[in-house]
Structure formats: C-alpha cells, structure tokens
Motif scaffolding. Sequence first.
Motif, PDB file in Angstrom:
ATOM      1  N   LEU A  81       0.724   7.669   1.474  1.00 59.75           N
ATOM      2  CA  LEU A  81       0.029   7.026   2.594  1.00 59.75           C
ATOM      3  C   LEU A  81      -1.453   6.803   2.276  1.00 59.75           C
ATOM      4  CD1 LEU A  81       1.638   8.920   5.624  1.00 59.75           C
ATOM      5  CD2 LEU A  81       2.001   6.525   4.975  1.00 59.75           C
ATOM      6  N   SER A  82      -2.029   7.679   1.461  1.00 64.56           N
ATOM      7  CA  SER A  82      -3.450   7.534   1.117  1.00 64.56           C
ATOM      8  C   SER A  82      -3.707   6.336   0.212  1.00 64.56           C
ATOM      9  CB  SER A  82      -3.958   8.807   0.422  1.00 64.56           C
ATOM     10  OG  SER A  82      -3.444   8.911  -0.899  1.00 64.56           O
ATOM     11  N   LEU A  83      -2.643   5.811  -0.408  1.00 64.06           N
ATOM     12  CA  LEU A  83      -2.783   4.661  -1.303  1.00 64.06           C
ATOM     13  C   LEU A  83      -2.613   3.331  -0.578  1.00 64.06           C
ATOM     14  CD1 LEU A  83      -0.757   5.994  -4.373  1.00 64.06           C
ATOM     15  CD2 LEU A  83      -3.233   6.053  -4.011  1.00 64.06           C
ATOM     16  N   ARG A  84      -2.284   3.392   0.695  1.00 63.40           N
ATOM     17  CA  ARG A  84      -2.103   2.151   1.441  1.00 63.40           C
ATOM     18  C   ARG A  84      -3.445   1.454   1.651  1.00 63.40           C
ATOM     19  NH1 ARG A  84       2.541   2.391   6.139  1.00 63.40           N
ATOM     20  NH2 ARG A  84       4.227   3.272   4.859  1.00 63.40           N
ATOM     21  N   GLU A  85      -3.326   0.171   1.874  1.00 64.81           N
ATOM     22  CA  GLU A  85      -4.511  -0.668   2.060  1.00 64.81           C
ATOM     23  C   GLU A  85      -5.286  -0.267   3.304  1.00 64.81           C
ATOM     24  OE1 GLU A  85      -5.106  -5.281   3.458  1.00 64.81           O
ATOM     25  OE2 GLU A  85      -3.555  -4.862   1.971  1.00 64.81           O
ATOM     26  N   ASN A  86      -6.611  -0.274   3.191  1.00 60.86           N
ATOM     27  CA  ASN A  86      -7.460  -0.015   4.350  1.00 60.86           C
ATOM     28  C   ASN A  86      -7.397  -1.203   5.293  1.00 60.86           C
ATOM     29  OD1 ASN A  86      -8.995   2.411   4.811  1.00 60.86           O
ATOM     30  ND2 ASN A  86      -9.896   2.090   2.787  1.00 60.86           N
ATOM     31  N   ALA A  87      -7.037  -0.964   6.525  1.00 68.45           N
ATOM     32  CA  ALA A  87      -6.985  -2.039   7.522  1.00 68.45           C
ATOM     33  C   ALA A  87      -7.147  -1.423   8.902  1.00 68.45           C
ATOM     34  CB  ALA A  87      -5.659  -2.799   7.431  1.00 68.45           C
ATOM     35  N   ALA A  88      -7.682  -2.191   9.823  1.00 67.05           N
ATOM     36  CA  ALA A  88      -7.852  -1.695  11.186  1.00 67.05           C
ATOM     37  C   ALA A  88      -6.489  -1.346  11.777  1.00 67.05           C
ATOM     38  CB  ALA A  88      -8.542  -2.755  12.042  1.00 67.05           C
TER      39      ALA A  88
END
Length: 326
Positions: A208-215
């Motif tokens: 989960l920490s590797l997922r893309e940063n998004a609002a």
Amino acid sequence: MIFSFSATPEFDFMTYFARHIQATVQNGLLVIPDHIGDGYIRKLVFGPDFKITIHRYVLREDLVIKRQTSGLGNDLITVFFYSNEQALEITFNDEPHVQFSHRDESAIQVTSNDLSSTIRFPAHQLIHYVVVAIKPPRLKDLLAVSEPNSVLQTITGSGNSFLFFESMAAETKLLLKNMAAIDMNDRLSNFYMQIKVQELLYLVFHKLSLRENAAHQTINSADAERLLSIRNEIISDLSVPPVIRELAQVAAMSETKLKQLFKQTFGSTIYNYYQQARMEEAAFLLKQGKHSVGEVGYELGFSNLSHFSRIFEKHYGLNPKRYSYS
C-alpha cells in the motif's frame, strides 16, 4: 447459518459468535461443535488496541456473516486476509452476493469499521481467513513512516472512511499457512504470533505504501458494493476490453468518479486491472497444458498472437510457449 452483528468499538466477534452457536470459549479458543462442523476460531490479544482472530473450519451449511456499521465512529482498522481455495462472496450493501475471487481465490481487504458488509462462506469447504483489528495510533507507531503516502495517511488518520484491496502474494499465503500450524501450547507462542502478525502487516502495508499519491475520495457502503460489481463485470469476460462509459452507467457513477474510486480501491486503473486478470487467466490456462498458445490467445480476445506474446512476456518474463513448459 446467518450471524449478524453491529460493529461497535468494543464488539468481540468470538464471544458473540460462541453464544450464537451455543459454544464456549476457553483460553481464547472456540472449538466448533460437531453438529455445526469441524475446526476452530482463535483470538490472540496483543493489547487493548491490537488483536488477531484466526478462522479455520469446515461447516455443514453456508455461513453468512452480516456486519452492520454501528454509527459510533470508525476508530478501528480491519485487515482481512482470505486465503481459501474456494470463491469468496462479499457485498457491502446487502445486495445479491458478488463473487470476489476469480482464479486466485485469495484477497486482502483493508477497511475502516464504518462500512457494512456481508460475506458468504460455502459449506463443506475449508474456510481459512485471518482478521487483524488495530487502532490507528498503534498502527502508526508500528509503521513508523516519516513521510507516508496518501494511502497510509488515510488509514492511520482519524475519522476516514476507506476500503483498499490487495492481491495476496505467495509470501503472504505461506506465512498464513505457517501461522495456522503453530503449536499454541508453546509458552512463547503468543510472542511468536505477535511477531508474525506484524510481518503480515508489513507485507500488506509495504504494498500500500507503494501506491500513487492521490487525494483520497471518501467511500461509503453503496460505493463499495458498486465497485465490486464493476470488478465482477470486468473479469466476467476477459476476451472483451472494458468500456468505461458502459461501466459508469452500470455503477450509476460519473466516469471520473468511477475511475478515481476504482484505482483508489484496487490500486490500478480499470484497464490495467483487466489486463492483469487477463494475463493471470492466460497463465492458468497455459499451465493446465490442455490448450495451445494460439487457443489461449484467441480465447482471451487476441487476434494477433505476437501482440499476446509480447504482453504476456512483459508480465511474466517468459513468452507463453516457454512459460507453459516452465
């Protein structure tokens, strides 16, 4: 058999389930009565804000677990590891059940406790799933991430509604299998299990920490149910690429909302999710050895076998022919 409960902050599943089936709990262990099935439920507590419940049994009839939100807040994170070889049916809005699993009958679900859900487990099949319940401050301390991405911020924050799914890697499946084999009579078994539970959490939160940063987009039970229906629609016929406009109509969402919530929940765009499922199906068929490369490619909607081979090799590092013999 139907077991319904309201997910209040202090609710203890095993205690109330034992009453429901007229069984007793001794030292954190509930043995399933013979007239209901065979197996057990075990609970281990690592503090007031961190516990694990292990389910391992075969039942004589289907088990339907209905979890209703209590409306008293969502200060608990639930991480659900399902590693059965049978299909999991789950719904979030009390609608007809949606089969979650496809070829790989396993899943990891991370959710706030303010979403209602219903899960059906089939009779006469080995049920094996693990539920880790942890409060956000404890999880935040365990993760100790100085700059968490938006997903970890949402999960460890206060008052957020969320639902995330991850596929279960072989490493996680093996860890769950080893945990089920632990001799709980060993004096240090609780200590050992706490270490292994933290290892489980590491594996899922690392992904989960590797997922893309998004609002983060707030999600409710109705949205969750629609997303599972859309996922089912995508994988029901892997020879036909998904059409966003049509899926949005089925989901009763705008195309923008559907794309945002799907990627947020499953960690992938709709098309990439479809392509991944397509390649997993191809790998399954090739390993069976009953179909040629051409037959598998055509069955999955590829008119150009060179294109099929290129995409397959991109996913698995081998072309389909070599993979089938590996």
